[in-house]
Write a protein that holds these residues in place. Structure first.
Motif, PDB file in Angstrom:
ATOM      1  N   THR A 192       0.854  -1.181   0.000  1.00 36.94           N
ATOM      2  CA  THR A 192       0.000   0.000   0.000  1.00 36.94           C
ATOM      3  C   THR A 192       0.898   1.242   0.000  1.00 36.94           C
ATOM      4  OG1 THR A 192      -0.081   0.182   2.394  1.00 36.94           O
ATOM      5  CG2 THR A 192      -1.727  -1.245   1.336  1.00 36.94           C
ATOM      6  N   PRO A 193       0.351   2.405  -0.337  1.00 35.20           N
ATOM      7  CA  PRO A 193       1.191   3.609  -0.349  1.00 35.20           C
ATOM      8  C   PRO A 193       1.920   3.865   0.967  1.00 35.20           C
ATOM      9  CG  PRO A 193      -0.869   4.048  -1.483  1.00 35.20           C
ATOM     10  CD  PRO A 193      -0.999   2.675  -0.889  1.00 35.20           C
ATOM     11  N   SER A 194       1.238   3.703   2.089  1.00 34.12           N
ATOM     12  CA  SER A 194       1.878   4.002   3.371  1.00 34.12           C
ATOM     13  C   SER A 194       2.916   2.964   3.771  1.00 34.12           C
ATOM     14  CB  SER A 194       0.824   4.133   4.471  1.00 34.12           C
ATOM     15  OG  SER A 194       0.151   2.899   4.677  1.00 34.12           O
ATOM     16  N   GLU A 195       2.810   1.750   3.228  1.00 33.11           N
ATOM     17  CA  GLU A 195       3.775   0.683   3.524  1.00 33.11           C
ATOM     18  C   GLU A 195       4.948   0.674   2.561  1.00 33.11           C
ATOM     19  OE1 GLU A 195       1.157  -2.621   3.063  1.00 33.11           O
ATOM     20  OE2 GLU A 195       0.747  -2.800   5.201  1.00 33.11           O
ATOM     21  N   THR A 196       4.871   1.466   1.514  1.00 33.93           N
ATOM     22  CA  THR A 196       5.857   1.396   0.441  1.00 33.93           C
ATOM     23  C   THR A 196       7.182   2.009   0.854  1.00 33.93           C
ATOM     24  OG1 THR A 196       4.127   1.472  -1.240  1.00 33.93           O
ATOM     25  CG2 THR A 196       6.351   2.088  -1.935  1.00 33.93           C
ATOM     26  N   HIS A 225      10.594  -0.825  -2.959  1.00 35.92           N
ATOM     27  CA  HIS A 225       9.416  -1.470  -3.528  1.00 35.92           C
ATOM     28  C   HIS A 225       9.033  -0.848  -4.866  1.00 35.92           C
ATOM     29  CE1 HIS A 225       8.286  -2.416   0.895  1.00 35.92           C
ATOM     30  NE2 HIS A 225       8.930  -3.433   0.362  1.00 35.92           N
ATOM     31  N   VAL A 226       9.194   0.463  -4.975  1.00 35.13           N
ATOM     32  CA  VAL A 226       8.893   1.138  -6.229  1.00 35.13           C
ATOM     33  C   VAL A 226      10.040   0.964  -7.219  1.00 35.13           C
ATOM     34  CG1 VAL A 226       8.337   3.352  -7.310  1.00 35.13           C
ATOM     35  CG2 VAL A 226       7.402   2.801  -5.060  1.00 35.13           C
ATOM     36  N   GLN A 227      11.264   0.950  -6.713  1.00 36.76           N
ATOM     37  CA  GLN A 227      12.425   0.853  -7.600  1.00 36.76           C
ATOM     38  C   GLN A 227      12.385  -0.403  -8.452  1.00 36.76           C
ATOM     39  OE1 GLN A 227      14.752   3.081  -8.270  1.00 36.76           O
ATOM     40  NE2 GLN A 227      15.652   1.702  -9.788  1.00 36.76           N
ATOM     41  N   HIS A 228      12.039  -1.540  -7.847  1.00 39.00           N
ATOM     42  CA  HIS A 228      11.959  -2.779  -8.625  1.00 39.00           C
ATOM     43  C   HIS A 228      10.922  -2.651  -9.724  1.00 39.00           C
ATOM     44  CE1 HIS A 228      11.882  -7.049  -9.617  1.00 39.00           C
ATOM     45  NE2 HIS A 228      10.559  -6.962  -9.574  1.00 39.00           N
ATOM     46  N   VAL A 236      -5.080   1.825  -7.036  1.00 44.26           N
ATOM     47  CA  VAL A 236      -5.719   0.987  -6.019  1.00 44.26           C
ATOM     48  C   VAL A 236      -4.744   0.838  -4.859  1.00 44.26           C
ATOM     49  CG1 VAL A 236      -6.705  -1.275  -5.544  1.00 44.26           C
ATOM     50  CG2 VAL A 236      -6.981  -0.250  -7.810  1.00 44.26           C
ATOM     51  N   PRO A 237      -5.137   1.161  -3.625  1.00 44.10           N
ATOM     52  CA  PRO A 237      -4.190   1.158  -2.506  1.00 44.10           C
ATOM     53  C   PRO A 237      -3.439  -0.152  -2.298  1.00 44.10           C
ATOM     54  CG  PRO A 237      -6.193   2.295  -1.870  1.00 44.10           C
ATOM     55  CD  PRO A 237      -6.461   1.688  -3.221  1.00 44.10           C
ATOM     56  N   GLN A 238      -4.074  -1.292  -2.568  1.00 41.46           N
ATOM     57  CA  GLN A 238      -3.430  -2.578  -2.294  1.00 41.46           C
ATOM     58  C   GLN A 238      -2.190  -2.822  -3.141  1.00 41.46           C
ATOM     59  OE1 GLN A 238      -6.589  -2.003  -2.653  1.00 41.46           O
ATOM     60  NE2 GLN A 238      -7.841  -3.110  -1.148  1.00 41.46           N
ATOM     61  N   VAL A 239      -2.090  -2.140  -4.250  1.00 40.85           N
ATOM     62  CA  VAL A 239      -0.932  -2.321  -5.143  1.00 40.85           C
ATOM     63  C   VAL A 239      -0.297  -0.958  -5.431  1.00 40.85           C
ATOM     64  CG1 VAL A 239      -1.597  -4.510  -6.186  1.00 40.85           C
ATOM     65  CG2 VAL A 239      -2.531  -2.388  -7.110  1.00 40.85           C
ATOM     66  N   GLY A 240      -0.095  -0.192  -4.375  1.00 43.32           N
ATOM     67  CA  GLY A 240       0.376   1.179  -4.517  1.00 43.32           C
ATOM     68  C   GLY A 240       1.716   1.302  -5.219  1.00 43.32           C
ATOM     69  N   ASN A 241       2.647   0.399  -4.932  1.00 41.22           N
ATOM     70  CA  ASN A 241       3.967   0.502  -5.557  1.00 41.22           C
ATOM     71  C   ASN A 241       3.918   0.146  -7.032  1.00 41.22           C
ATOM     72  OD1 ASN A 241       3.420  -2.221  -4.683  1.00 41.22           O
ATOM     73  ND2 ASN A 241       5.576  -2.737  -4.985  1.00 41.22           N
TER      74      ASN A 241
END
Length: 225
Positions: A97-101, A105-108, A148-153
């Motif tokens: 989620t965005p707050s857990e990212t 997680h985004v780099q990959h 969608v928050p569940q797949v924020g990254n």
């Protein structure tokens, strides 16, 4: 003879796009990590009278991806259409989620989605510019547009690819080269989220043909039910 290179080719949407273009006389270059799976797809297309060949490469390996596209261009006399739609596996893709990212997680996902698309484009665009013709199509889920928050990254990287593709469309205006983003707002083949609409890949693949042929002025198409 005309040809299409499908990056991230698999038995669902990739195969449907191959059939759509192959039925119109296109040679088909299939690119993904798994040689065995690619060979199976080549066999199915060949049995249907479509000329196809496998060029294994991982989109995270820029040199291998570039070489695969060069090999495909050499075998088929160039690449007229590039379609980019690799899908991560559950083992390699962490969903946050965005707050857990975390940045990692985004780099990959950026490496997989945006940077791979950029590398693939750089491998084929010079020849398209020289010819004054070509089509570049980039696929994401519709979370690139409405996240969608569940797949924020994943959505963050997909949105980056969408932004870049639409910007490329603007840059290439008037050159004879079409660049466009395809956002898919359905589950493909089978439902993975209860209540979420599902479409068969054969319902989606005509969108790519339309962008290549009759909708070349469009920077984006969103497939939904």
């Amino acid at each position: 003879m005309t040809s299409i290179a499908i990056i991230g080719a698999g038995p669902q949407l990739g195969l449907a796009i191959a059939r759509t273009f192959g039925s119109q006389g296109f040679d088909v270059a299939l690119i993904s990590r798994n040689r065995e799976k690619l060979d199976g797809l080549v066999g199915r297309l060949t049995a249907e009278g479509i000329t196809a060949a496998a060029f294994p490469a991982d989109v995270l390996d820029r040199d291998a991806l570039t070489q695969a596209l060069k090999d495909a261009a050499a075998q088929f006399g160039g690449i007229d259409v590039l379609e980019y739609s690799p899908v991560g596996t559950f083992g390699s893709t962490v969903l946050t989620t965005p707050s857990e990212t975390d940045p990692s997680h985004v780099q990959h996902e950026m490496e997989f989605q945006l940077y791979g698309a950029i590398a693939a484009t750089k491998a084929v665009l010079p020849a398209m510019r020289e010819a004054g013709a070509g089509t570049l199509l980039y696929t994401t889920g519709a979370g690139s547009i409405d996240p969608v928050p569940q797949v924020g990254n994943v959505n963050a990287a997909a949105a980056a690819l969408r932004n870049w593709a639409i910007n490329l469309h603007k840059e290439l205006a008037g050159t004879g080269i079409q660049a466009a983003h395809v956002g898919i707002d359905v589950s493909i083949g089978m439902s993975v989220v209860p209540g979420f609409p599902t479409a068969q890949p054969e319902e989606i693949s005509p969108v790519y043909w339309e962008l290549h042929t009759t909708h070349r002025d469009e920077a984006e198409r969103v497939f939904s039910l």
